[in-house]
Design an enzyme around this catalytic site. Structure first.
Site, PDB file in Angstrom:
ATOM      1  CG  HIS A   1     -55.470 -16.872 -90.999  1.00  0.00           C
ATOM      2  ND1 HIS A   1     -54.539 -17.832 -91.212  1.00  0.00           N
ATOM      3  CD2 HIS A   1     -55.515 -16.662 -89.687  1.00  0.00           C
ATOM      4  CE1 HIS A   1     -54.029 -18.182 -90.069  1.00  0.00           C
ATOM      5  NE2 HIS A   1     -54.599 -17.493 -89.118  1.00  0.00           N
TER       6      HIS A   1
ATOM      7  CD  GLU B   1     -63.208 -32.905 -83.399  1.00  0.00           C
ATOM      8  OE1 GLU B   1     -63.532 -32.010 -84.187  1.00  0.00           O
ATOM      9  OE2 GLU B   1     -62.062 -33.031 -82.929  1.00  0.00           O
TER      10      GLU B   1
HETATM   11  C1  PEP Z   1     -65.695 -29.513 -85.148  1.00  0.00           C
HETATM   12  O1  PEP Z   1     -65.108 -30.358 -85.810  1.00  0.00           O
HETATM   13  O2  PEP Z   1     -66.925 -29.445 -85.049  1.00  0.00           O
HETATM   14  C2  PEP Z   1     -64.926 -28.476 -84.428  1.00  0.00           C
HETATM   15  C3  PEP Z   1     -65.510 -27.635 -83.625  1.00  0.00           C
HETATM   16  O3  PEP Z   1     -63.579 -28.423 -84.674  1.00  0.00           O
HETATM   17  P1  PEP Z   1     -62.946 -27.725 -85.975  1.00  0.00           P
HETATM   18  O4  PEP Z   1     -64.055 -27.059 -86.740  1.00  0.00           O
HETATM   19  O5  PEP Z   1     -61.914 -26.794 -85.491  1.00  0.00           O
HETATM   20  O6  PEP Z   1     -62.392 -28.921 -86.702  1.00  0.00           O
HETATM   21 MG    MG Z   2     -62.983 -30.614 -85.531  1.00  0.00          MG
END
Ligand code: PEP
Ligand code: MG
Length: 564
Positions: free
Chosen positions: A186, A428
Site C-alpha cells: 500500500h 495469467e
Molecule cells: C498481472 O498479473 O500481470 C496483473 C496485471 O495482475 P496483478 O499484478 O494484480 O496480479
Molecule cells: Mg495478476
C-alpha cells in the site's frame, strides 16, 4: 545497494532516519487528580485535531477510501473503555496520565496477543497506534515528525505504514528508501501516486546509516548510493536533469495519438487501484482504464465494502472517463494480497492456491455483490468486466452463469445496467494461454497479466529474491505464449491487451506492436513513455523484429536485439 524499484525518478539529498520507537514513559505520583484528567483530555483533543487534519488532507489528495483508516482512528480516540480505564487509574492510584494510558494499552495488547484471529490482532495494532499518539502529545513530543519536516530529505525507514506516507509533507520529501515492503504494498502505491522516487527491499540500510549522510536514489534502476563522492553526485545531477526534461518532454505528448509512424493505432490505458488514480490517469492522457484493481477497495479496513460503496467507486470511474472504456477486474485476492477479514487459511503455496476467480467462485455472495455494483455502474459509462486468473473454460462458464443470475436479479428489480457489457478474462496462467483458442470463443476480450504469466511459466514466485534471475518477461517461453494468445484472440475476432508491468517497458513495446497487440495498460506516468516510443517506430519494421526476436534461445539474446 540494490532494492526493488517502486516509484521512478532520481533523488539526491541527506538521509533522514525514521525510527518507530515508542516514547519512554515513567510512573509519576500526582497531587491534583482533576488537573491530570484535564491534561489527558487536552492531549486527546490535540491528537484528534492532528488526525482530523491528516484525514481531510488525505481525503483531498487521495480520496475517501484512503482516509477511512484515519476516521477509524478518530473513533478510537473516543473509545469509552479506554477513557474510563485511564480516568479510573489516575483517580485510584494518583498516577500520571501517560503512565495510566500505557498500562491500559499494555493490558489490552496482552489480552489480544493470545488471540489467533488476525483481524482482532490488527485492531490491537490500531489501538496502539492511537494511544502512542496521545502519549506523545502528553509528553510534548514533536508528534508528527514526518509532517513537521522543514528541510528536504530522503526518508530511510525499516517500513512505512500507508499513514506515514500519506502524512509526508511532499514539499520536503525527496525520496523514500525502506527495508521492507514491495512494489505492490500500500505504501508503495501511495508513493507512486505522489510521484516520490522510492525504492524498497533494501535490507540492512537502517543499520548502516546514522542519518545525515549523503544519499542517492535511482528509482528507475532500483539503486541506492550511500555517501556518494563528488563525481557520482555530478553524474546523478545530470541524470536527474535528464529525467526531468524527459518528463517535461513527455508531458507534451499528453494529447498525442497512440500511433506508430505508419498509422497503426493502439489503446494506451491506465492501471488504477484507487479513485485518486483516476485524476492522474486523465492528466497523463490515458485513453481509459485497462485494469481497475478492485481488491484495493477491500484492503486496510475491517470489513468488505458493501454494494453501495462499491457502486459509487465504479460509477466515479465510469463518469470520469465518459465513453472511454473502464475495465473493472473482479476481486483478485489471495497470493500476496491478503485481506484479513476474508479469513484466508495460510497455504504452503498461496500463489498456487485459493486465489482470484477460484475464491470468487467459492464465495459467491461476495462475487455477486461486486457484480451487482459493477453492473449498476455500467449504466453510467463504458464499463467492461474482467475476471482474474482464469485457468479453465469451466471457470469462465461458471462465472458467466453467476453474472447471468445477477443480471436477472437486477432486471426483476428494474435496475438499469448495460445488458451487453463486455466480459473479458485475464490470461495469467500458461494453461489459459495454451487453450486461449478455446477461451477466445467464450470471452469478449483478453488482457494478458504478464506479472503472473511470467511467475507461472518460469515457476518463480514473484516475490522470491533468490530465484528472481529467472523472472523475466523476455524469457522465450513467455514471449511465445504472448504471441500465441494474441493470434488466438485475433482468430476469433476479439481484442487482446497486456496489463502487466511488461506493457510499460519501452524496449518491449515495438515487439508487442509487431505482434499486433491492441491495447497496453500501465501505471499512468508510463503512458507518456510508451506514446513516445510508438511515435518513433513503424508497424512494418516491428513485424520484422518479431521474427528475429521470437527465434532467440535466451532472454538475454532477445533483449540484445530489442536494445539494438
Ligand atoms: C498481472 O498479473 O500481470 C496483473 C496485471 O495482475 P496483478 O499484478 O494484480 O496480479
Ligand atoms: Mg495478476
Amino acid at each position: 545497494m540494490r532494492g526493488i524499484q517502486v516509484s521512478p525518478g532520481i533523488a539526491i539529498g541527506k538521509a533522514y532516519l525514521i525510527g518507530n520507537k515508542s516514547p519512554k514513559v515513567e510512573r509519576k505520583q500526582i497531587d491534583n487528580i482533576e488537573a491530570e484528567i484535564e491534561r489527558f483530555h487536552r492531549a486527546k483533543a490535540c491528537c484528534m485535531e492532528q488526525i482530523r487534519s491528516l484525514c481531510s488532507r488525505v481525503t483531498e489528495e487521495l480520496g475517501k477510501n484512503e482516509a477511512a483508516i484515519f476516521e477509524a482512528h478518530c473513533l478510537m480516540l473516543e473509545d469509552p473503555e479506554m477513557i474510563s480505564n485511564v480516568e479510573a487509574k489516575i483517580k485510584a492510584e494518583k498516577v500520571n496520565a501517560e503512565f495510566a494510558l500505557r498500562e491500559f494499552t499494555d493490558n489490552y495488547l496482552q489480552a489480544f496477543a493470545a488471540i489467533k484471529d488476525e483481524y482482532l490482532r490488527e485492531r490491537a495494532a490500531d489501538v496502539l497506534d492511537v494511544t502512542e499518539q496521545i502519549i506523545k502529545c502528553l509528553l510534548g513530543f514533536e508528534t508528527d515528525r514526518l509532517a513537521a519536516l522543514d528541510k528536504e530529505v530522503v526518508i530511510v525507514a525499516d517500513e512505512l505504514k500507508p499513514s506515514d506516507v500519506a502524512r509526508l509533507n511532499r514539499e520536503f520529501i525527496l525520496g523514500i528508501i525502506t527495508e521492507k515492503g514491495g512494489k505492490t504494498s500500500h505504501a508503495a502505491i501511495i508513493a507512486r501516486s505522489l510521484e516520490i522516487p522510492t525504492i524498497s527491499g533494501v535490507s540492512g540500510i537502517t543499520s548502516i546509516l546514522k542519518g545525515g549522510e549523503g544519499i542517492i536514489i535511482d528509482g528507475e534502476m532500483g539503486i541506492v548510493v550511500v555517501s556518494p563522492d563528488k563525481k557520482t553526485v555530478q553524474e546523478y545531477l545530470v541524470k536527474q536533469k535528464e529525467f526531468q526534461s524527459l518528463r517535461n518532454e513527455m508531458l507534451s505528448l499528453k494529447n498525442a495519438k497512440s500511433q506508430t509512424t505508419d498509422g497503426y493505432t493502439l489503446e494506451i490505458m491506465a492501471n488504477i487501484s484507487y479513485s485518486a488514480d483516476l485524476q492522474r490517469a486523465k492528466s497523463y492522457g490515458c485513453e481509459g482504464v485497462g485494469l481497475y484493481r478492485t481488491e484495493f477497495l477491500f484492503m486496510d479496513r475491517k470489513q468488505a465494502p458493501g454494494e453501495e460503496e462499491q457502486f459509487k467507486a465504479y460509477q466515479e470511474a465510469a463518469l470520469q472517463f465518459g465513453d472511454k472504456p473502464v475495465i473493472i477486474r473482479t476481486l483478485d485476492i489471495g497470493g500476496d494480497k491478503d485481506v484479513k477479514y476474508m479469513g484466508l487459511i495460510k497455504e504452503e503455496n498461496p500463489f498456487l492456491g485459493y486465489r482470484a476467480i477460484r475464491l470468487l467462485l467459492d464465495q459467491i455472495e461476495i462475487f455477486k455483490i461486486q457484480l451487482r455494483a459493477i453492473l449498476r455502474a455500467s449504466a453510467h459509462g463504458n464499463i467492461k468486466l474482467m475476471f482474474p486468473m482464469v485457468t479453465t473454460v469451466d471457470e469462465l462458464r461458471q462465472a458467466k452463469l453467476i453474472l447471468d443470475n445477477v443480471k436477472e436479479e437486477l432486471k426483476r428489480e428494474k435496475v438499469k445496467f448495460n445488458d451487453l457489457i463486455e466480459v473479458g478474462i485475464m490470461i495469467e496462467t500458461p494453461a489459459a494461454a495454451i487453450i486461449s483458442d478455446k477461451l477466445a470463443k467464450e470471452a469478449d476480450f483478453f488482457s494478458i497479466g504478464t506479472n503472473d504469466l511470467v511467475q507461472y511459466t518460469v515457476a518463480v514466485d514473484r516475490g522470491n529474491q533468490r530465484v528472481s534471475y529467472l523472472y523475466d518477461y523476455y524469457d522465450p517461453a513467455v514471449l511465445r505464449l504472448i504471441k500465441l494468445v494474441i493470434e488466438n484472440g485475433h482468430q476469433e475476432g476479439i481484442k487482446v491487451g497486456i496489463c502487466g508491468e511488461a506493457a510499460a517497458d519501452p524496449k518491449l513495446v515495438p515487439l508487442l506492436v509487431g505482434m499486433e497487440i491492441d491495447e497496453l495498460s500501465m501505471d499512468p506516468f508510463s503512458v507518456l513513455k510508451v506514446k513516445s516510443v510508438l511515435g518513433k517506430v513503424s508497424k512494418e519494421e516491428t513485424k520484422k523484429l518479431v521474427k528475429r526476436a521470437i527465434n532467440q534461445s535466451t532472454a538475454e539474446e532477445t533483449k540484445q536485439i530489442l536494445e539494438n
